[in-house]
Design an enzyme around this catalytic site. Structure first.
Site, PDB file in Angstrom:
ATOM      1  N   ASP A  78      -6.598   6.994  13.196  1.00 28.46           N
ATOM      2  CA  ASP A  78      -6.418   7.103  11.827  1.00 28.46           C
ATOM      3  C   ASP A  78      -8.006   7.418  11.113  1.00 28.46           C
ATOM      4  OD1 ASP A  78      -7.408   4.372  11.716  1.00 28.46           O
ATOM      5  OD2 ASP A  78      -6.017   3.653  10.287  1.00 28.46           O
ATOM      6  N   CYS A 102      -7.291   1.400   6.783  1.00 22.77           N
ATOM      7  CA  CYS A 102      -7.052   0.290   7.622  1.00 22.77           C
ATOM      8  C   CYS A 102      -6.763  -0.835   6.790  1.00 22.77           C
ATOM      9  CB  CYS A 102      -8.510  -0.013   8.067  1.00 22.77           C
ATOM     10  SG  CYS A 102      -9.086   1.286   9.335  1.00 22.77           S
TER      11      CYS A 102
END
Length: 378
Positions: free
Chosen positions: A242, A367
């Protein structure tokens, strides 16, 4: 949380007297020469982030042993991000009993703060991923073990079970160890992952890539897995996907790329390897992937600092009606990144958010957030 030095974090925790043993142990490996069939999982469908969210979960950073003198600053970043997202969808902030009131004051009345003990802010990795099965949402507990036992997370390890129980969501224990930031899907059966963060003995000892691919498919209802190499051992996550490559539509991937002229390093080489893999791949529907560069800012112009600072725009978060992406202080690069996201996610507000303290801790907006699919709740 893609570029935090595992070694400096571990050393800091040991110096502070915090155990480096994760709270969720990997399952006992079988004989790697005789692959076992993947156990039955929930299957269903692992939806894309741009689909409707019921809510966003976030976690209030708790450990002074990790953040030291910067704990107050990173809490300001988290509270500001939560307030911004709450303008578009329900935000639930998890905090320990002793920190709940302070978190509520910082986040304001637009954010719901609930008492559920957490260790740190990385909700993407510590909260289960969600799949849709027979019209219902199932939480897949990935068995968080401190990114391969690099940190002790006595509260975050069992968080999945407690959170799903609180919200009455069915729970399935994944047969592998992983984190939410390691998994990127187009919602149509394709999964992007880095090999370094999953085919790794610190999560899944003795398991081959083929075994893990079969388990990912069975557990998440995935039809095709595209493997990028990643970077092993250079950060605490072993290079989550990511911060590297993100879907913005089926068949379209944004790729984190180094600032032009930057010297080559393990991260830029990882990006080039990913580019080659993606350019040669087709997805579960047989489409060739369109790969769009998402360049990093000029490291001499950003406002944040630190050896662990993550300057990847790819760690954006797609919420109901909006896209949240970091603002690093290089106006030209910030504007360029916002334009790329605007072009590929039309009809959504583009919301830049300053997150220098979160980024200095080795992570970003994605995150720090975790979406639950479903009809919007307010």
């Amino acid at each position: 949380m893609s570029r935090r030095s595992a070694f400096s974090v571990l050393a800091g925790l040991l110096a502070a007297g915090v155990s480096a043993c994760g709270s969720a142990e990997p399952s006992t490996p079988g004989d790697p020469s005789t692959p076992e069939p993947a156990p039955a999982g929930p299957g269903g469908r692992f939806g894309a982030e741009w689909e409707s969210h019921a809510r966003t979960f976030m976690s209030w950073p708790a450990q002074a042993a990790i953040w030291g003198q910067y704990l107050g600053d990173v809490r300001k970043d988290i509270a500001g991000l939560a307030r911004d997202i709450a303008e578009y969808e329900q935000v639930v902030m998890l905090a320990g009993d002793d920190q709940r009131d302070a978190a509520q004051r910082a986040c304001g009345s637009g954010v719901q703060v609930i008492s559920l003990a957490v260790d740190d802010l990385w909700a993407r990795d510590t909260i289960p991923v969600f799949v849709e099965q027979a019209g219902k949402v199932v939480g897949v507990d990935l068995g968080f073990n401190g990114w391969g036992n690099k940190q002790g997370h006595g509260n975050d390890g069992p968080l999945g079970r407690k959170l799903l129980s609180r919200y009455g969501i069915s729970r399935h224990q994944a047969p592998f160890i992983a984190e939410g930031g390691a998994l990127e899907t187009d919602g149509e059966g394709t999964l992007l992952v880095t090999e370094s963060s999953i085919v790794n003995d610190n999560r899944n000892p003795g398991k081959s890539r083929d075994q893990l691919e079969a388990e990912l498919k069975q557990t998440l209802g995935i039809e095709k897995v595209i493997w990028c190499a990643g970077v092993r051992g250079a950060d605490i996550t072993d290079a989550h996907i990511d911060c590297l490559a993100r879907y913005v539509a089926p068949g379209v991937v944004l790729l984190d790329t180094a600032f032009p002229g930057s010297p080559a390093d393990s991260w830029s080489r990882s990006s080039e390897q990913a580019r080659q893999v993606l350019a040669q791949s087709t997805d579960a529907r047989g489409r060739k992937l369109e790969v769009v560069d998402l360049p990093q800012p000029d490291p001499d112009r950003i406002t944040g600092r630190g050896d662990e600072f993550v300057s990847s725009y790819a760690n954006f978060y797609i919420a109901n009606g909006a896209v949240f992406l970091p603002e690093f202080g290089d106006r030209r690069a910030d504007d360029r990144a916002q334009g790329i996201l605007r072009d590929h996610l039309p009809g959504r507000d583009i919301v830049p958010v300053p997150i220098d303290e979160i980024a200095a801790g080795g992570g970003g907006i994605h995150c720090s957030t975790h979406d639950q699919p479903g009809a919007p709740l307010r």
